[in-house]
Motif scaffolding. Structure first.
Motif, PDB file in Angstrom:
ATOM      1  N   ASP A  82       0.799  -1.225   0.000  1.00 34.31           N
ATOM      2  CA  ASP A  82       0.000   0.000   0.000  1.00 34.31           C
ATOM      3  C   ASP A  82       0.832   1.275   0.000  1.00 34.31           C
ATOM      4  N   ALA A 107      -2.764   1.971  -4.917  1.00 33.48           N
ATOM      5  CA  ALA A 107      -3.112   0.814  -4.093  1.00 33.48           C
ATOM      6  C   ALA A 107      -4.593   0.832  -3.765  1.00 33.48           C
ATOM      7  N   GLY A 112      -1.578  -2.776  -5.805  1.00 36.75           N
ATOM      8  CA  GLY A 112      -0.559  -1.930  -5.200  1.00 36.75           C
ATOM      9  C   GLY A 112       0.808  -2.351  -5.692  1.00 36.75           C
TER      10      GLY A 112
END
Length: 368
Positions: A82, A107, A112
């Motif tokens: 992320d 993400a 991501g």
């Protein structure tokens, strides 16, 4: 910067002529067996099996670790899904420090910063490869680890979605770059030879098709999550099923692994589809990363919250055995380090449910 190569471009030029039969006839890189990828040098991996009873924590507090790969000096690179950060972890240091942040990562859901792979010529080119979700697609790019320049996109146009983005990349023993992709929620893509989704792709280090006009190495996949080779050059992959069965497959060039027509075993079309070597109920697996040491395959399970060990005998697989059931929670990635140790990452921070102290962590199990 070199010209950006579009995955869409390759598929447009190949779509008119590409069929399963053509794929099967492509050069597989081996004259010995269609399931074996030729190697230029013998494997130098340590022979001792990882000691699963001697685990140690190398680092903790990592935010959704996903991809992991090793530098020649034994340090690991770890991708935070992320945050888009690439972390470098030296064994024994206890600290994973940021060494790069991949720009352009978007993400969301399962997307991501995903897989990482180190160039086979890293000592010369200092390049690291990353598979990631961008604004409009999934793509593969490469960057200089110690540089501050923008990454070079070498392949793009892999459809993205909240789920089924694939993402695992690895260099095979033939020096080619392999990428596992997902169907991005659209099942027909897996059977469409003109789509890069639901496939295993085989690319040159520059992102071009490694053989023929198409980068497709195998098709009929739902969501490939793990790639690994044994010492003889045979390629294996893990795959998420839907409602019933997850899979481990022996991957051979040009083969069709059945999705969405088949989930698990079910050769229903006169031998058109290739059955898996191993299946599990989805509650016991959601098999993510995969690694092979000696004659044992190791598969990290997310929903199953365990590490599966699978004895291998050539192209056959024995009965899987579960290790660490619910001990560490969800397991995402497993890799064998240059010294033969097994490294394992947890993936508990991606779902916001039950966390263990220190999540997410990197664990190491030394070679015996």
């Amino acid at each position: 910067m070199a010209e950006i190569l579009s995955g869409r471009r390759w598929f447009r030029t190949a779509a008119a002529v590409l069929t399963v039969g053509v794929l099967a006839a492509c050069d597989s890189g081996s004259e010995a067996s269609p399931g074996v990828i030729a190697t230029s040098t013998a494997s130098s991996a340590p022979k001792g099996a990882p000691d699963l009873g001697a685990g140690e924590e190398l680092a903790h507090g990592i935010d959704v670790p996903w991809g992991m790969t090793f530098l020649p000096d034994g340090d690991a690179l770890i991708a935070e899904r992320d945050s888009a950060r690439v972390l470098r972890l030296k064994p024994g240091s206890g600290e994973a420090r940021e060494v790069y942040k991949v720009p352009g990562v978007v993400a969301s859901g399962e997307g991501g910063l995903l897989g990482l792979a180190v160039s086979p010529k890293f000592a010369e080119d200092n390049l690291v490869y990353a598979y990631f979700t961008a604004e409009n697609d999934n793509r593969i790019a490469r960057f200089e680890l110690d540089g501050d320049g923008a990454p070079e996109v070498i392949f793009d146009g892999i459809a993205k979605a909240t789920y089924h983005n694939g993402g695992r990349i690895a260099f095979g023993p033939d020096g080619m770059l392999y990428a596992g992709t997902g169907d991005a929620g659209e099942k027909p893509r897996s059977q469409d030879p003109a789509s890069p989704n639901g496939k295993i792709l085989r690319l040159t280090p520059d992102g071009k098709p490694a053989s023929g006009d198409s980068p497709v190495y195998s098709l009929g996949h739902r969501n490939v999550q793990g790639l690994a080779w044994d010492s003889s050059g045979r390629m294996f992959a893990t795959e998420f099923g839907q409602n019933e069965l997850d899979e481990v497959n022996l991957i051979q060039q040009g083969r069709n692994y059945g999705w969405p027509e088949v989930e698990g075993e079910g050769d229903t079309d006169g031998g058109r589809y290739t059955n898996p070597l191993v299946t599990w109920a989805t509650k016991d697996a959601s098999p993510s990363g995969m690694a092979i040491s000696g004659t044992t395959a190791y598969v990290a399970a997310l929903r199953g919250q365990r590490l599966w060990t699978i004895p291998l005998d050539g192209e056959k697989a024995g009965e899987p055995k579960a290790e660490f059931k619910e001990k560490y929670g969800r397991l995402r990635t497993v890799q064998i380090a240059p010294d033969g140790a097994l490294w394992l990452t947890t993936s508990n921070t991606d779902r916001g449910k039950k966390l263990h102290e220190g999540d997410d962590r990197v664990l190491r199990f030394p070679a015996s």
